[in-house]
Design a protein around this motif. Structure first.
Motif, PDB file in Angstrom:
ATOM      1  N   GLY A   1       0.835  -1.191   0.000  1.00  0.00           N
ATOM      2  CA  GLY A   1       0.000   0.000   0.000  1.00  0.00           C
ATOM      3  C   GLY A   1       0.872   1.242   0.000  1.00  0.00           C
ATOM      4  N   GLY A   2       0.670   2.125   0.971  1.00  0.00           N
ATOM      5  CA  GLY A   2       1.469   3.344   1.052  1.00  0.00           C
ATOM      6  C   GLY A   2       2.734   3.187   1.880  1.00  0.00           C
ATOM      7  N   TRP A   3       3.008   1.979   2.378  1.00  0.00           N
ATOM      8  CA  TRP A   3       4.184   1.741   3.205  1.00  0.00           C
ATOM      9  C   TRP A   3       5.251   1.009   2.401  1.00  0.00           C
ATOM     10  CZ3 TRP A   3       3.926   1.242   9.061  1.00  0.00           C
ATOM     11  CH2 TRP A   3       2.842   1.976   9.583  1.00  0.00           C
ATOM     12  N   VAL A   4       6.519   1.235   2.770  1.00  0.00           N
ATOM     13  CA  VAL A   4       7.636   0.475   2.204  1.00  0.00           C
ATOM     14  C   VAL A   4       8.359  -0.201   3.361  1.00  0.00           C
ATOM     15  CG1 VAL A   4       9.816   0.573   0.949  1.00  0.00           C
ATOM     16  CG2 VAL A   4       7.902   2.026   0.234  1.00  0.00           C
ATOM     17  N   PHE A   5       8.465  -1.528   3.280  1.00  0.00           N
ATOM     18  CA  PHE A   5       9.130  -2.295   4.328  1.00  0.00           C
ATOM     19  C   PHE A   5      10.481  -2.789   3.831  1.00  0.00           C
ATOM     20  CE2 PHE A   5       4.848  -2.363   5.926  1.00  0.00           C
ATOM     21  CZ  PHE A   5       5.014  -2.347   7.303  1.00  0.00           C
ATOM     22  N   LEU A   6      11.422  -2.906   4.785  1.00  0.00           N
ATOM     23  CA  LEU A   6      12.787  -3.338   4.484  1.00  0.00           C
ATOM     24  C   LEU A   6      13.089  -4.619   5.231  1.00  0.00           C
ATOM     25  CD1 LEU A   6      14.604  -1.507   2.676  1.00  0.00           C
ATOM     26  CD2 LEU A   6      12.820  -0.212   3.891  1.00  0.00           C
ATOM     27  N   ARG A   7      13.843  -5.490   4.569  1.00  0.00           N
ATOM     28  CA  ARG A   7      14.350  -6.678   5.230  1.00  0.00           C
ATOM     29  C   ARG A   7      15.776  -6.916   4.777  1.00  0.00           C
ATOM     30  NH1 ARG A   7      11.642 -12.143   3.757  1.00  0.00           N
ATOM     31  NH2 ARG A   7      13.559 -12.819   4.792  1.00  0.00           N
ATOM     32  N   ALA A   8      16.554  -7.574   5.610  1.00  0.00           N
ATOM     33  CA  ALA A   8      17.940  -7.881   5.250  1.00  0.00           C
ATOM     34  C   ALA A   8      17.962  -8.961   4.184  1.00  0.00           C
ATOM     35  CB  ALA A   8      18.713  -8.347   6.481  1.00  0.00           C
ATOM     36  N   ALA A   9      18.867  -8.799   3.211  1.00  0.00           N
ATOM     37  CA  ALA A   9      19.037  -9.804   2.161  1.00  0.00           C
ATOM     38  C   ALA A   9      20.140 -10.779   2.507  1.00  0.00           C
ATOM     39  CB  ALA A   9      19.331  -9.123   0.820  1.00  0.00           C
ATOM     40  N   VAL A  10      20.824 -10.554   3.621  1.00  0.00           N
ATOM     41  CA  VAL A  10      21.881 -11.462   4.080  1.00  0.00           C
ATOM     42  C   VAL A  10      21.590 -11.825   5.531  1.00  0.00           C
ATOM     43  CG1 VAL A  10      23.602 -10.497   2.527  1.00  0.00           C
ATOM     44  CG2 VAL A  10      23.401  -9.582   4.843  1.00  0.00           C
ATOM     45  N   SER A  11      21.856 -13.071   5.886  1.00  0.00           N
ATOM     46  CA  SER A  11      21.711 -13.513   7.268  1.00  0.00           C
ATOM     47  C   SER A  11      22.578 -14.728   7.480  1.00  0.00           C
ATOM     48  CB  SER A  11      20.246 -13.849   7.586  1.00  0.00           C
ATOM     49  OG  SER A  11      19.790 -14.909   6.774  1.00  0.00           O
ATOM     50  N   GLU A  12      22.994 -14.919   8.721  1.00  0.00           N
ATOM     51  CA  GLU A  12      23.872 -16.046   9.023  1.00  0.00           C
ATOM     52  C   GLU A  12      23.129 -17.355   8.762  1.00  0.00           C
ATOM     53  OE1 GLU A  12      26.916 -17.471  12.559  1.00  0.00           O
ATOM     54  OE2 GLU A  12      25.194 -16.234  13.047  1.00  0.00           O
ATOM     55  N   GLY A  13      23.638 -18.125   7.824  1.00  0.00           N
ATOM     56  CA  GLY A  13      23.020 -19.403   7.492  1.00  0.00           C
ATOM     57  C   GLY A  13      21.831 -19.287   6.566  1.00  0.00           C
ATOM     58  N   GLY A  14      21.397 -18.039   6.239  1.00  0.00           N
ATOM     59  CA  GLY A  14      20.219 -17.901   5.394  1.00  0.00           C
ATOM     60  C   GLY A  14      20.445 -17.093   4.145  1.00  0.00           C
ATOM     61  N   ALA A  15      21.658 -16.588   3.931  1.00  0.00           N
ATOM     62  CA  ALA A  15      21.950 -15.803   2.748  1.00  0.00           C
ATOM     63  C   ALA A  15      22.056 -16.714   1.530  1.00  0.00           C
ATOM     64  CB  ALA A  15      23.255 -15.032   2.933  1.00  0.00           C
ATOM     65  N   PRO A  16      21.731 -16.195   0.345  1.00  0.00           N
ATOM     66  CA  PRO A  16      21.736 -17.041  -0.844  1.00  0.00           C
ATOM     67  C   PRO A  16      23.130 -17.354  -1.370  1.00  0.00           C
ATOM     68  CG  PRO A  16      21.144 -14.787  -1.419  1.00  0.00           C
ATOM     69  CD  PRO A  16      21.227 -14.847   0.080  1.00  0.00           C
ATOM     70  N   ASP A  17      24.164 -16.758  -0.810  1.00  0.00           N
ATOM     71  CA  ASP A  17      25.515 -17.039  -1.289  1.00  0.00           C
ATOM     72  C   ASP A  17      26.501 -16.980  -0.125  1.00  0.00           C
ATOM     73  OD1 ASP A  17      26.292 -14.242  -0.882  1.00  0.00           O
ATOM     74  OD2 ASP A  17      25.138 -13.815  -2.684  1.00  0.00           O
TER      75      ASP A  17
END
Length: 335
Positions: A62-78
C-alpha cells in the motif's frame, strides 16, 4: 553481489546500524527513521545504497515500504552474504562503541513493537462483533487447528500461507517449517500479521503483498501451500488452484481449509464470500484439474457450518488454466 559495491555500501555507521536492526526484524522506512533518530529522506538514501548493493530488500505494501535484510547467518543465498552477516555480528563484540549503539537501537524496537500491538488491538476491537458473528456459525478454531496439524504431519518444508490474514496459521506452523511465506492482498492485514509474527527470527518469515490469482513467486518454490478460510473469496477458484500448483514443487502438498457447501446467502454481502462453501466433488475436481492428486479430507461439524480440510499432492508437470472452460464447473458457476 559485487565485493567492492558491498564494502562501499557498508562504509557508513548509519548503514551498519540499519543492517543490524534488519537482522532483528523487518521494518518500515518510517520505523527505521524513528529508531535511528534521523529524517526519513536521509534514511531513504541509506536504504537505497544498501538495496543497490544487494544487502537489503524493499517491499511496498500500500502506502508503506518495508525493508528486510538480504543477508543472514546461514540464510543468505551465497557464501559472501553469509560471511558478511557473520562479520556484522562479530563487529558488535569487537567494537564496544558500535556494540553499545546497536544495543540501544534494539531497545528502541520495543517502542515499534508496542505501537504495532496497539494498532492491532484497535483493529480487532473495531471488527470483533462481525467476526464473533461468523465464528458462532462453525466449530471453534482450536479443533480445526489440531486437525490441521495432524493432517500436516511430517516435513512441511517451505510453507506458503495464502491469505495469511492475522498470521495465526503462519505462526502455528513456523516452528515446523523450513521457511514461511505469508501472503495477503491487504496491507492492513499484513500489518496485523507482522505484529503477530514479529517475535520470530527475521530470516524465517517473509510477508508479501500479492493476489492469490497471480502469485508473485517462481515455479516450484514451495513444499506446502495452505489456504485457510480463503478459497471461498475466489471468483475463479480453478485459476487460484492452478497458480498454487505452479508454485508447488512436485510431490509437495496443498491444504484447503474451508466450509462445506451451505446456503447462508447473507455471507456474500456481510463477509464478501464469493462461494457458499464447496462439496467434496467440487474440490476433488478442482484439485485434479489444477495438477494435484486428492489425498484425503476431514469434516469438522460445528453449528450451522461444517468446516472441511482437503489435501492434495502435486503431480509432475504444470497446471494449465486453459483446461478450465467456462462451463466445466457448472455447480461452482451456479452458486
Amino acid at each position: 553481489m559485487s565485493v567492492l559495491e558491498t564494502l562501499r555500501a557498508l562504509a557508513d555507521p548509519t548503514r551498519l546500524r540499519i543492517m543490524r536492526l534488519l537482522a532483528s526484524m523487518e521494518l518500515a522506512v518510517g520505523e527505521l527513521a524513528q529508531v535511528l533518530g534521523q529524517s526519513q529522506p536521509r534514511v531513504s538514501r541509506h536504504i537505497k545504497i544498501l538495496c543497490d548493493a544487494g544487502l537489503a530488500e524493499r517491499r511496498r505494501e500500500g502506502g508503506w515500504v518495508f525493508l528486510r535484510a538480504a543477508v543472514s547467518e546461514g540464510g543468505a543465498p551465497d557464501a559472501l552474504g553469509t560471511a558478511l552477516a557473520r562479520v556484522l555480528i562479530s563487529a558488535e563484540a569487537a567494537d564496544a562503541d558500535f556494540g553499545a549503539q546497536c544495543a540501544e537501537d534494539r531497545q528502541h524496537l520495543g517502542v515499534i513493537r508496542s505501537a504495532r500491538e496497539a494498532s492491532a488491538a484497535d483493529y480487532f476491537a473495531r471488527h470483533a462483533a462481525e467476526w464473533d458473528e461468523l465464528r458462532s456459525l462453525h466449530i471453534a478454531d482450536g479443533p480445526v487447528e489440531a486437525a490441521l496439524g495432524e493432517m500436516l504431519s511430517g516435513q512441511i518444508g517451505r510453507l506458503l500461507d495464502v491469505g495469511t490474514g492475522t498470521g495465526r496459521i503462519a505462526e502455528l506452523f513456523a516452528a515446523r517449517a523450513q521457511h514461511v511465506t505469508a501472503l495477503d492482498k491487504s496491507p492492513e492485514m499484513l500489518r496485523l500479521a507482522r505484529t503477530r509474527l514479529q517475535h520470530l527470527p527475521a530470516g524465517h518469515v517473509s510477508l508479501v503483498q500479492g493476489d492469490f490469482a497471480q502469485l508473485p513467486f517462481p515455479d516450484s518454490g514451495f513444499d506446502t501451500v495452505l489456504f485457510h478460510q480463503v478459497l471461498h473469496y475466489a471468483l475463479a477458484p480453478q485459476a487460484v488452484l492452478a497458480e498454487a500448483a505452479r508454485v508447488t514443487a512436485p510431490g509437495g502438498r496443498v491444504v484447503i481449509v474451508d466450509f462445506a457447501s451451505h446456503e447462508r446467502e447473507e455471507l456474500r454481502t456481510a463477509h464478501a464470500h464469493a462461494r457458499l462453501g464447496f462439496s467434496d466433488a467440487q474440490v476433488a475436481a478442482l484439485l485434479t484439474a489444477a495438477g494435484f492428486d486428492p489425498a484425503g479430507d476431514r469434516a469438522l461439524p460445528g453449528h450451522e457450518l461444517i468446516v472441511k480440510i482437503w489435501t492434495g499432492v502435486r503431480r509432475e508437470g504444470r497446471a494449465a488454466i486453459s483446461k478450465f472452460p467456462g462451463t466445466e464447473f457448472p455447480r461452482l458457476a451456479a452458486q
